[in-house]
Design an enzyme around this catalytic site. Sequence first.
Site, mmCIF file in Angstrom:
data_model
loop_
_atom_site.group_PDB
_atom_site.id
_atom_site.type_symbol
_atom_site.label_atom_id
_atom_site.label_comp_id
_atom_site.label_asym_id
_atom_site.label_seq_id
_atom_site.Cartn_x
_atom_site.Cartn_y
_atom_site.Cartn_z
ATOM 1 N N ALA A 1 -4.878 13.613 -0.914
ATOM 2 C CA ALA A 1 -3.728 12.776 -2.114
ATOM 3 C C ALA A 1 -5.458 12.110 -2.835
ATOM 4 O O ALA A 1 -4.928 12.168 -3.957
ATOM 5 C CB ALA A 1 -2.311 12.381 -1.608
ATOM 6 N N TYR A 2 -5.950 10.618 -2.562
ATOM 7 C CA TYR A 2 -6.251 10.213 -2.657
ATOM 8 C C TYR A 2 -7.662 10.588 -3.347
ATOM 9 O O TYR A 2 -7.845 10.423 -4.011
ATOM 10 C CB TYR A 2 -6.604 9.177 -1.902
ATOM 11 C CG TYR A 2 -7.338 7.834 -1.866
ATOM 12 C CD1 TYR A 2 -6.378 6.384 -3.144
ATOM 13 C CD2 TYR A 2 -8.952 7.524 -1.839
ATOM 14 C CE1 TYR A 2 -7.496 5.972 -3.800
ATOM 15 C CE2 TYR A 2 -9.582 6.906 -2.023
ATOM 16 C CZ TYR A 2 -8.820 5.071 -3.154
ATOM 17 O OH TYR A 2 -9.566 4.402 -3.682
#
Length: 322
Positions: free
Chosen positions: A166-167
């Site tokens: 996600a990051y």
Amino acid sequence: MNVCGNTEKLAQQVSPLGKYVLITGCDSGFGHQLAQRLDERGCNVIATCLLERGSGATELKRVSSERMRVLCLDVTSDNSVGQCMARVQSIVGEAGLWALVNNAGTMPLGDIEFYSMDDFKHTAEVNMFGMVRVTKSFLPLIRKCQGRIVNVTSVQGLVCTTHCAAYNISKFAGEAFSDSLRMEMARFGIKVSIIEPGNYGGGTGMLGNMETHRKNYDRMWREASDDVREVYGRQYLEDCYTKLIAAARLGRKDLTPVLDCMEDAVLAATPRHRYLIDGGNSLFDIYCVRGLVFITLFADVLARLKAFIPTPLYDYIAREYL
């Protein structure tokens, strides 16, 4: 790829006097310390915090000069950004906004099968759409004085690691947005720089707040499907948490090299397009090494020559060492 640290000479600076600089994500970490540094340099700092009465905002009000304004801003909210824009417009007037530093960020950790869709969406809302939302809103004020925009991404916007999808996605998007923005803004004389910190998780709160990550792992286990629980097992997440503690210890706690580059991007007469900044608290930063020759052939190449190495080799290094 440009590197900037406290051991390197920074470019000739313009006068900070009378220049308004807005920074997002000043509750802690880079944003909090940059706000104090630029205030000391003589800038008119507009430090925005998610929590208006939080400890970060309270501390900035206590230690700063009368030039600094501390405002509330939620970069995921159109309404909040609009209200902040109106406040800032009344503050800067015809002087315009010299610099916008898009620093606000979040870093949930977990494997793709443990992430919920809300995890992906919220990370994108803060790290990517927040950057876009704030930039679009404040561009008219920046255009007034042919200022600059400084976007904080990460070395993980250049190389992917496991347990961090996600990051990684949001930071890769931040890189792409920044490059497109730089080319489009050149016609207006607006400069765009990208700050790409290496491993500074130990000093920013990204890896420093272990209680948050502990709760996140527990939530992911509770919400996981029966199939995911059976395939991975609870011990897998416990092992991930143990590795996370070790990674936090390796993260550089002194943020000075990153702050040097952020200041350079804000005040240099000719700022660099991007600043890749080594972190880590040992001889090298595994994410963006520049010193040891042997390691450089492997880890440094991830950030600087990724496109030229075989994908299987990259995947092996990422799995085993990052």
